[in-house]
Design a protein around this motif. Structure first.
Motif, mmCIF file in Angstrom:
data_model
loop_
_atom_site.group_PDB
_atom_site.id
_atom_site.type_symbol
_atom_site.label_atom_id
_atom_site.label_comp_id
_atom_site.label_asym_id
_atom_site.label_seq_id
_atom_site.Cartn_x
_atom_site.Cartn_y
_atom_site.Cartn_z
ATOM 1 N N LEU A 36 0.827 -1.205 0.000
ATOM 2 C CA LEU A 36 0.000 0.000 0.000
ATOM 3 C C LEU A 36 0.862 1.256 0.000
ATOM 4 N N ARG A 37 1.893 1.246 0.810
ATOM 5 C CA ARG A 37 2.748 2.422 0.922
ATOM 6 C C ARG A 37 3.520 2.712 -0.363
ATOM 7 N N GLU A 38 3.746 1.678 -1.171
ATOM 8 C CA GLU A 38 4.487 1.863 -2.424
ATOM 9 C C GLU A 38 3.666 2.612 -3.468
ATOM 10 N N ALA A 39 2.340 2.566 -3.366
ATOM 11 C CA ALA A 39 1.483 3.225 -4.351
ATOM 12 C C ALA A 39 1.572 4.735 -4.192
ATOM 13 N N LYS A 77 -3.759 6.240 8.807
ATOM 14 C CA LYS A 77 -2.499 6.975 8.637
ATOM 15 C C LYS A 77 -1.333 6.010 8.448
ATOM 16 N N ALA A 78 -1.368 4.878 9.155
ATOM 17 C CA ALA A 78 -0.270 3.904 9.047
ATOM 18 C C ALA A 78 -0.127 3.410 7.616
ATOM 19 N N ALA A 79 -1.253 3.249 6.917
ATOM 20 C CA ALA A 79 -1.228 2.778 5.532
ATOM 21 C C ALA A 79 -1.187 3.927 4.535
ATOM 22 N N ARG A 80 -1.124 5.151 5.052
ATOM 23 C CA ARG A 80 -1.072 6.355 4.207
ATOM 24 C C ARG A 80 -2.285 6.462 3.283
ATOM 25 N N ILE A 81 -3.447 6.093 3.826
ATOM 26 C CA ILE A 81 -4.677 6.184 3.049
ATOM 27 C C ILE A 81 -4.938 7.642 2.681
ATOM 28 N N ASP A 82 -5.193 7.872 1.395
ATOM 29 C CA ASP A 82 -5.408 9.237 0.905
ATOM 30 C C ASP A 82 -6.884 9.602 0.819
ATOM 31 N N PHE A 83 -7.730 8.592 0.549
ATOM 32 C CA PHE A 83 -9.144 8.872 0.329
ATOM 33 C C PHE A 83 -9.994 7.746 0.887
#
Length: 325
Positions: A36-39, A77-83
């Motif tokens: 997920l973080r790589e995206a 936040k841990a997965a850097r979810i944007d939306f």
């Protein structure tokens, strides 16, 4: 090139909430966290309210109620979810107060959202995200829980019945939302929480509706709600993900295997989708992990068989499915 990591339902309530308390905010994502973080962008359907309010919805009959503690926004936040899409049948499980607190928590965390709001104007508002010089817009709808439809002065969801009847005007509302989202955007995403549970194929009216949404100016159609992944179709060089299944939850596993799904990785270049990669995943003990071995093969084969009838031929490479447009 911009990569979008797209998931189905992420439910952080009930037992997932308890696992987070004991194991920390990264736990639900398992070994998919680095993926997920790589995206470049990460998009999910948030299948719960983020609230301390504990008064359940009682105005109409309802069976399941999902909420997670506001501190668990750290999971996103841990997965850097944007939306996150809020247009679904659980965002108001804890009444209007629960919805409003969810919005406030997300705003403080800097996480974009669409599909529900304090009024219909807010619920219809697109979300805008910019990355790598490309601007993305997302509009979110649901055909679930019509009593939750936002009003001029009342909180709720962006409710739209699935209908092509022009006299009813539902498709017109979607068209207007897409026009608004297109302004200043290179790539428009429409996400729908739609249809019945535990259904593997979209019905004819849902197929026709998805086609109409693409015709109206949508670049990526992203569906969820069935708890099962459904076929992928390429329609006029644009992707239709009829249903992206589940991604994080504590649900009972049915014979249809709702614990199996994918991370849908969409690559976009200059406003056009150029490829799709499906990474098979398995949900267990409130955590998602990449499926391996025979399990991965089974999941991939299901999607290949499902999508073949829609003219979509995936290539199986190193335990994942790949499609070039």
């Amino acid at each position: 090139m911009t990569t979008l990591a797209v998931t189905g339902d992420v439910m952080l309530g009930r037992n997932v909430n308890e696992f987070i308390t004991f194991h920390g905010p990264s736990y639900p994502w398992g070994d998919m966290l680095p993926v997920l973080r790589e995206a470049d962008l990460r998009l999910i359907n948030l299948e719960c309210a983020i609230t301390v309010h504990d008064r359940c919805w009682t105005k109409t009959p309802k069976v399941f109620f999902f909420r997670t503690n506001p501190q668990n926004v750290r999971v996103l936040k841990a997965a850097r979810i944007d939306f996150v899409s809020l247009a679904n049948n659980h965002i108001m499980d804890f009444m209007e107060d629960g919805l409003i607190e969810t919005i406030e928590v997300l705003n403080r965390a800097g996480i974009s959202h669409a599909g529900a709001g304090r009024n219909i104007e807010e619920a219809r508002k697109p979300a805008f995200l910019t990355v790598g010089g490309q601007r993305f817009s997302i509009v979110a709808f649901t055909d679930n829980e019509p009593v939750w439809a936002a009003g001029e002065d009342t909180p709720g969801t962006n409710y739209v019945p699935i209908s092509l009847d022009l006299d009813e005007g539902h498709l017109f509302r979607v068209q207007k939302a897409l026009e608004r989202a297109r302004e200043g955007s290179d790539f428009v995403i429409a996400t729908f929480h739609w249809g019945p549970n535990m259904v593997r194929y979209p019905s004819r009216d849902f197929i026709d509706f998805a086609h109409a949404v693409i015709d109206a100016g949508c670049d990526l159609f992203w569906g969820h709600s069935a708890h099962l992944f459904q076929p992928v179709e390429v329609y006029k060089d644009r992707l239709i993900l009829y249903d992206t299944g589940d991604f994080v939850d504590d649900y009972y596993v049915s014979a249809e295997r709702n614990d199996q799904s994918f991370l849908f990785v969409v690559t976009v270049n200059e406003g056009k989708t150029v490829s799709l990669k499906l990474i098979p995943v398995l949900i267990s003990r409130c955590q998602v992990n990449q499926a391996k071995g025979k399990e991965a093969q089974e999941i991939c084969k299901k999607m290949q068989n499902l999508s073949r009838g829609y003219g979509t031929e995936f290539e199986l490479r190193d335990g994942t499915l790949e499609l070039s447009l």
